[in-house]
Write an enzyme that holds these catalytic residues in place. Structure first.
Site, PDB file in Angstrom:
ATOM      1  N   GLU A 132      15.215 -11.371   5.462  1.00  0.00           N
ATOM      2  CA  GLU A 132      14.250 -10.455   4.875  1.00  0.00           C
ATOM      3  C   GLU A 132      14.017  -9.284   5.826  1.00  0.00           C
ATOM      4  O   GLU A 132      14.560  -9.243   6.926  1.00  0.00           O
ATOM      5  CB  GLU A 132      12.934 -11.181   4.564  1.00  0.00           C
ATOM      6  CG  GLU A 132      13.068 -12.225   3.466  1.00  0.00           C
ATOM      7  CD  GLU A 132      11.730 -12.831   3.064  1.00  0.00           C
ATOM      8  OE1 GLU A 132      10.698 -12.386   3.584  1.00  0.00           O
ATOM      9  OE2 GLU A 132      11.726 -13.738   2.220  1.00  0.00           O
ATOM     10  N   HIS A 252       2.596  -4.579   0.254  1.00  0.00           N
ATOM     11  CA  HIS A 252       3.974  -4.982  -0.016  1.00  0.00           C
ATOM     12  C   HIS A 252       4.673  -3.826  -0.711  1.00  0.00           C
ATOM     13  O   HIS A 252       4.166  -3.280  -1.695  1.00  0.00           O
ATOM     14  CB  HIS A 252       4.026  -6.234  -0.884  1.00  0.00           C
ATOM     15  CG  HIS A 252       5.356  -6.919  -0.820  1.00  0.00           C
ATOM     16  ND1 HIS A 252       6.489  -6.401  -1.415  1.00  0.00           N
ATOM     17  CD2 HIS A 252       5.742  -8.063  -0.203  1.00  0.00           C
ATOM     18  CE1 HIS A 252       7.507  -7.209  -1.180  1.00  0.00           C
ATOM     19  NE2 HIS A 252       7.084  -8.217  -0.435  1.00  0.00           N
ATOM     20  N   HIS A 362      -1.270  -6.533  -0.077  1.00  0.00           N
ATOM     21  CA  HIS A 362      -0.554  -7.813  -0.022  1.00  0.00           C
ATOM     22  C   HIS A 362      -1.108  -8.782   1.015  1.00  0.00           C
ATOM     23  O   HIS A 362      -1.344  -9.943   0.714  1.00  0.00           O
ATOM     24  CB  HIS A 362       0.921  -7.542   0.265  1.00  0.00           C
ATOM     25  CG  HIS A 362       1.772  -8.765   0.331  1.00  0.00           C
ATOM     26  ND1 HIS A 362       1.884  -9.653  -0.723  1.00  0.00           N
ATOM     27  CD2 HIS A 362       2.564  -9.264   1.324  1.00  0.00           C
ATOM     28  CE1 HIS A 362       2.714 -10.627  -0.388  1.00  0.00           C
ATOM     29  NE2 HIS A 362       3.119 -10.432   0.852  1.00  0.00           N
ATOM     30  N   ARG A 397       2.600  -7.480   9.744  1.00  0.00           N
ATOM     31  CA  ARG A 397       3.226  -8.809   9.732  1.00  0.00           C
ATOM     32  C   ARG A 397       4.710  -8.732   9.401  1.00  0.00           C
ATOM     33  O   ARG A 397       5.117  -8.041   8.475  1.00  0.00           O
ATOM     34  CB  ARG A 397       2.528  -9.702   8.697  1.00  0.00           C
ATOM     35  CG  ARG A 397       3.187 -11.057   8.519  1.00  0.00           C
ATOM     36  CD  ARG A 397       2.413 -11.913   7.558  1.00  0.00           C
ATOM     37  NE  ARG A 397       2.448 -11.438   6.187  1.00  0.00           N
ATOM     38  CZ  ARG A 397       3.392 -11.758   5.300  1.00  0.00           C
ATOM     39  NH1 ARG A 397       4.400 -12.522   5.655  1.00  0.00           N
ATOM     40  NH2 ARG A 397       3.320 -11.311   4.064  1.00  0.00           N
TER      41      ARG A 397
END
Length: 841
Positions: A132, A252, A362, A397
């Site tokens: 990812e 996000h 998000h 994050r």
């Protein structure tokens, strides 16, 4: 009329019932349920109570699509995971917290599997790993293609039911109960429904664990479920706990765009879709991430969200597109069945259509400040998961680190509660409650937050939002206590703090983007904003990151995977050795006190440089006012190149010289030797790595220097993994016997085995070794070992050649196909690179 103050306690009826427990866990996601299960394992007699706002099987965890990031491939390393996390966190990660995450994470994931979680596997039964954004390796485990959260929630909920842990569902936590000394003593809560316990009640407990999830519902559009109203952060504030870094809200980048004005929970298009090869395009089919970041569409989330927002503004559109048409329908249905079904529900076929996406709120990287044991600033109150700020995420994050954080720190909390066994006193009556917020203000609050404190922020937008929030707190009528008014009050409490710290931080960093302060500012803002609430109102405190040295240097060391406090301590010891009580007597005698000069740090030999920030920290410690670099760590230098220029008091520069150069020449020597080995095996696919043959106290720095030279790191310590060597084999009576003993004592640790004969290979493969070290094997024996592993089709076993290696033989060994060459000489016998300090004039 002025707006009412943020309440110190929610207005609510007196508790009509009371429950006693040893531990009360508020929240039923991966963090909360792992705390409960681990504590039940440690203390089967303990009474553990889980309180959840919805049903046990609901919550934020079940919506997680992508997976859990952990080093589960022998070719991956904790240091690489640490490096990726620090880069995503943009200078504000706590290195110790991240190191805890990446080293304890693999074991935590294995224990989750042992609790019943079923992750996707390859045809030969190995865990299937994907990649990812922000990750440079495939290290994401997933379940059901894109339904990881649902599978994790299922497994943990079933384990909790089987463990007979008591659960109270449909319960909204209200406030913290404390004893006369201010220690946590339980909670008040409201059960929504009728039964043996309904209405407002109290749980008295020795320890309280907040695992309430996020606060996404503070915005109009979010990926969070309706229950994510910031209840845990608001409770902690009212209790007087420290809340940190709340301005860093991750948006996000790829949330399914449902049309103009869509609000509430929005469907997420997992980053794993881009990890498998999908890419972003604008309305002209232009791939706009090219050139924005080295990882392009797989850049960290803040980078992608900003690029999408810029593109939307430039084109006048309210969304962009995700292109995964090249996957084909079969891959969409098998790898991403949940996402595919959601898209089809909205009349989009990702196999043939572009998928419209836009950023949405998000994840909160900040939250209730904790230490590495999950302890907050209030004794007996713990926090983990998204509600907590452990220091792992920094300003942004890294994808799929959230579920891992919940696992790792939940286990640590359970162990700390078990070890300390807190014994608070009787609960006492708290502060007087004040007014609640009218639930009708909720939609207005969400709209103002999205417009003024969302992806794009400015002084004007944040001040406008703050005024709107003050107005929303005022109401001409009394607001009755009920679920809706409590939630609205929690939302506006969190929104007020978030807006305040976002207005205070005058820079752009990570997921905090100020249009009027477009650049990152390490000189002024490399630090954290801590907020507490008292009767006098909100108090904000700026806490420098890596407080013992200039923030800019601390950030650079942090980004390199080094702990600034450890480097500071090393410099302290080195200078103490050099100076003793009298100091640098020669400089004191020969140099006037006020004399200043400029000096150059110059390479006398060709090589690769490493440790410039460490050397600069020494010069700065002794008064250097300016330091300019001519090169960067990891770059090749030639004799005569100026590596760094420093300016300051001459006495200080000359006193710092030896300590600075001792470190710089040694680390550059390690990097230079590593580079020679890496060049020797270039193009073979084999990687060069170090060992634990390091100088005491210098391991982290020497391993950093290896990375500067192009190598990779093996274990940092004896506890990272089990490594069975020849003496262990002798003591245990055989290599297979030693393997079984380790597995029995430490079932969750990866096991590496050193063998010195080819006939030992098959037994350790049968036992399940993840890394086999071929000690002093000939080139021919190494090739035979590689073929044995290939023929057995053991995909997750890595082979490392060690012992007897030379630069001359390195390529021959690498061409056998072995995964690693382990070279102890990189750190224990690398010659120093000749570097000097030349004082100008």
């Amino acid at each position: 009329m002025s707006a009412p103050a943020i309440p110190m306690r929610l207005t609510a009826p007196d508790p009509g019932w009371t429950v006693e427990a040893d531990v009360v866990v508020v929240g039923s996601g991966i963090a909360g349920l792992t705390v409960a299960l681990r504590h039940a394992e440690l203390d089967p007699a303990a009474r553990i109570l889980v309180v959840t706002k919805d049903e046990l099987s609901s919550g934020s965890t079940r919506w997680a699509q992508g997976g859990i990031a952990a080093v589960l491939d022998p070719r991956d390393t904790p240091e690489e995971h640490l490096s990726d996390t620090l880069l995503a966190g943009v200078g504000l990660c706590d290195v110790g917290a991240v190191r805890t995450l990446v080293t304890e994470g693999p074991g935590a994931v294995r224990r989750l599997i042992a609790r019943g979680a079923r992750f996707d596997r390859t045809a030969d039964g190995e865990l299937q790993l994907t990649r990812e954004g922000g990750h440079r390796r495939r290290r994401i485990v997933h379940a059901g293609g894109d339904a990881t959260g649902a599978e994790v929630q299922r497994a943990l909920a079933e384990a909790v039911r089987a463990a007979s842990i008591e659960v109270i569902e449909h319960a909204l936590v209200l406030d913290l109960l404390k004893d006369a000394r201010g220690r946590a003593r339980g909670i008040t809560l409201h059960v929504m429904g009728e039964g043996a316990r309904d209405g407002v009640g109290a749980v008295h407990a020795r320890a309280v664990v907040l695992a309430t999830g996020g606060m996404g519902q503070v915005y109009a559009a979010t990926t969070n479920p309706a229950v994510s109203t910031g209840d845990g952060v608001a409770l902690a504030l009212r209790a007087g706990a420290v809340v940190r870094d709340l301005e860093f809200v991750q948006f996000h980048p790829t949330v399914l765009w449902l049309g103009e004005g869509s609000t509430g929970q929005q469907p997420l298009i997992s980053e794993a879709v881009r990890g498998e090869g999908a890419f972003l395009v604008d309305h002209e089919n232009r791939r706009f991430m090219a050139g924005v970041h080295e990882l392009a569409d797989l850049a960290p989330r803040d980078v992608v969200a900003k690029a999408i927002t810029r593109t939307m503004r430039e084109t006048g559109r309210d969304h962009v597109y995700l292109d995964g048409r090249h996957f084909g329908r079969e891959k969409w249905e098998s790898r991403f069945p949940t996402i595919y079904a959601v898209c089809r529900d909205h009349e989009i076929d990702p196999a043939t259509d572009l998928v419209p996406v836009a950023p949405a709120a998000h994840y909160a990287s900040g939250g209730v400040r904790t230490d590495l044991r999950g302890r907050t600033s209030i004794e007996g109150l713990y926090a983990c998961g998204e509600v907590a700020c452990t220091g792992v995420h920094g300003a942004n994050r890294l994808a799929s680190n959230s579920l891992l954080e919940g696992l790792v720190f939940a286990e640590r909390i359970a162990e700390d509660i078990h070890a300390t066994r807190p014994e608070p006193g009787e609960p006492v009556t708290g502060e007087a409650a004040s007014g609640l917020v009218d639930p009708r203000a909720r939609l207005r609050v969400q709209g103002h937050m999205s417009a003024g404190a969302g992806v794009l922020r400015s002084r004007a937008s944040l001040h406008s939002t703050a005024r709107a929030l003050r107005d929303a707190r005022w109401t001409p009528v009394a607001v009755p206590p009920c679920t809706e008014s409590w939630e609205a009050t929690n939302l506006i409490t969190v929104a007020t703090v978030l807006t305040g710290v976002a207005a205070a931080r005058l820079e752009t960093r990570g997921s905090h983007w100020r249009e009027d302060h477009a650049n990152r500012d390490d000189d002024e803002w490399l630090g954290h904003l801590d907020v507490t609430l008292s009767e006098e109102g909100l108090r904000m405190t700026y806490v420098p990151h890596g407080d013992a040295m200039p923030e800019r240097l601390a950030q650079e060391l942090t980004s390199a995977g080094l702990d600034p406090s450890e480097v500071d301590a090393l410099i302290d010891r080195a200078l103490a050795e050099d100076l003793q009580e009298e100091g640098d007597v020669t400089s004191l005698a020969t140099i006037p006190a006020g004399q200043r000069a400029v000096a150059d740090v110059v390479a006398r030999k060709d090589g690769v440089v490493a440790g410039l920030a460490v050397a600069e920290a020494v010069f700065v410690r002794l008064g250097a006012a300016r330091a300019e670099r001519g090169v960067k760590d990891g770059e090749r230098v030639r004799a005569g190149d100026v590596l760094m220029t420093v300016e300051g008091p001459v006495r200080g520069l000359l006193t710092a010289e030896r300590t600075a150069l001792n470190l710089l020449t040694h680390l550059s020597g390690v990097a230079t030797l590593t580079c020679r080995w890496v060049e020797a095996v270039s193009g073979t696919g084999t990687r060069v790595r170090d060992s634990r043959k390091t100088l005491p106290g210098l391991r982290a720095l020497e391993k950093y220097a290896v990375r500067c030279g192009g190598g990779v790191n093996h274990r940092m310590s004896l506890s990272d993994a089990a490594l069975i060597k020849d003496n262990h084999v002798v003591a245990a009576g055989g290599v297979a016997e030693a393997f079984r003993l380790v597995r029995e004592r430490y079932p969750d640790l990866p096991i590496e085995v050193e063998i010195d004969r080819l006939d030992q290979l098959e037994p350790v493969l049968d036992e399940g070794a993840e890394l086999v070290l071929l000690d002093n094997f000939t080139v021919e024996a190494t090739a035979r070992a590689v073929n044995i592993v290939k023929n057995r089709q053991v995909n997750r076993v890595a082979l490392e050649a060690s012992g007897g290696l030379t630069l001359e033989s390195a390529r021959d060994v690498a061409e056998t196909g072995v995964d690693y060459l382990a070279v102890g000489a990189l750190t224990h016998s690398a010659p120093a690179l000749d570097i000097a300090l030349d004082l100008r004039g």
